[in-house]
Design a protein around this motif. Structure first.
Motif, mmCIF file in Angstrom:
data_model
loop_
_atom_site.group_PDB
_atom_site.id
_atom_site.type_symbol
_atom_site.label_atom_id
_atom_site.label_comp_id
_atom_site.label_asym_id
_atom_site.label_seq_id
_atom_site.Cartn_x
_atom_site.Cartn_y
_atom_site.Cartn_z
ATOM 1 N N UNK A 1 -36.664 -47.466 -7.652
ATOM 2 C CA UNK A 1 -38.108 -47.696 -7.550
ATOM 3 C C UNK A 1 -38.495 -48.971 -8.273
ATOM 4 N N UNK A 2 -39.244 -49.808 -7.570
ATOM 5 C CA UNK A 2 -39.723 -51.073 -8.126
ATOM 6 C C UNK A 2 -40.826 -50.807 -9.138
ATOM 7 N N UNK A 3 -40.781 -51.504 -10.249
ATOM 8 C CA UNK A 3 -41.813 -51.406 -11.273
ATOM 9 C C UNK A 3 -43.173 -51.753 -10.641
ATOM 10 N N UNK A 4 -44.130 -50.859 -10.779
ATOM 11 C CA UNK A 4 -45.446 -51.038 -10.143
ATOM 12 C C UNK A 4 -46.162 -52.303 -10.601
ATOM 13 N N UNK B 1 -39.697 -60.035 -8.414
ATOM 14 C CA UNK B 1 -39.095 -58.769 -7.997
ATOM 15 C C UNK B 1 -37.574 -58.897 -7.905
ATOM 16 N N UNK B 2 -37.122 -60.002 -7.335
ATOM 17 C CA UNK B 2 -35.679 -60.243 -7.211
ATOM 18 C C UNK B 2 -35.022 -60.322 -8.573
ATOM 19 N N UNK B 3 -35.615 -61.068 -9.479
ATOM 20 C CA UNK B 3 -35.044 -61.195 -10.819
ATOM 21 C C UNK B 3 -35.039 -59.857 -11.551
ATOM 22 N N UNK B 4 -36.075 -59.057 -11.338
ATOM 23 C CA UNK B 4 -36.141 -57.722 -11.940
ATOM 24 C C UNK B 4 -34.985 -56.863 -11.434
ATOM 25 N N UNK B 5 -34.729 -56.907 -10.123
ATOM 26 C CA UNK B 5 -33.639 -56.130 -9.542
ATOM 27 C C UNK B 5 -32.292 -56.558 -10.119
ATOM 28 N N UNK B 6 -32.059 -57.843 -10.193
ATOM 29 C CA UNK B 6 -30.799 -58.343 -10.759
ATOM 30 C C UNK B 6 -30.671 -57.901 -12.212
ATOM 31 N N UNK B 7 -31.756 -58.014 -12.975
ATOM 32 C CA UNK B 7 -31.723 -57.581 -14.374
ATOM 33 C C UNK B 7 -31.436 -56.086 -14.489
ATOM 34 N N UNK B 8 -32.012 -55.276 -13.605
ATOM 35 C CA UNK B 8 -31.767 -53.832 -13.634
ATOM 36 C C UNK B 8 -30.303 -53.527 -13.344
ATOM 37 N N UNK B 9 -29.755 -54.148 -12.307
ATOM 38 C CA UNK B 9 -28.348 -53.920 -11.952
ATOM 39 C C UNK B 9 -27.429 -54.348 -13.093
#
Length: 110
Positions: free
Chosen positions: A37-40, A91-99
């Protein structure tokens, strides 16, 4: 499809990730697919306006030797909507950071 691909996983890495995903993420009916889930706070204006489409998610595909994180922001309720789109830079950077954080937390070195 644009994606963040982590390959070269060992079997032990796969098992750690699978256990983590099974516990903390929502699994898709399709095997090996999980929803993150993407951070709102990072939703675009149209994504915020489409409250009926929430939550917005990224698809993570876990294979025995790789983890693929798609850069497409999806919704789980419909096949298509105007609020689905490729991730913004934030959003992309957030996803990479999460992974990367999950790999670090599980002590998986690639």
């Amino acid at each position: 499809m644009k994606q963040y691909l982590i390959d070269g996983l060992r079997l032990a890495d796969y098992q750690k990730l699978k256990s983590y995903f099974d516990e903390y993420l929502i699994s898709s009916p399709l095997g090996g697919i999980y929803w993150l889930e993407l951070d709102k706070k990072l939703l675009t204006p149209i994504q915020k306006d489409h409250e009926g489409c929430h939550p917005h998610v990224f698809a993570l595909e876990l294979g025995e030797t790789s983890l693929s994180c798609e850069f497409l922001v999806r919704i789980k309720k419909n096949i298509k909507c105007d609020c689905m789109d490729y991730a913004t830079r934030k959003q992309r950077n957030w996803l990479i950071d999460q992974a990367d954080a999950i790999l670090e937390q599980l002590d998986i070195c690639i």
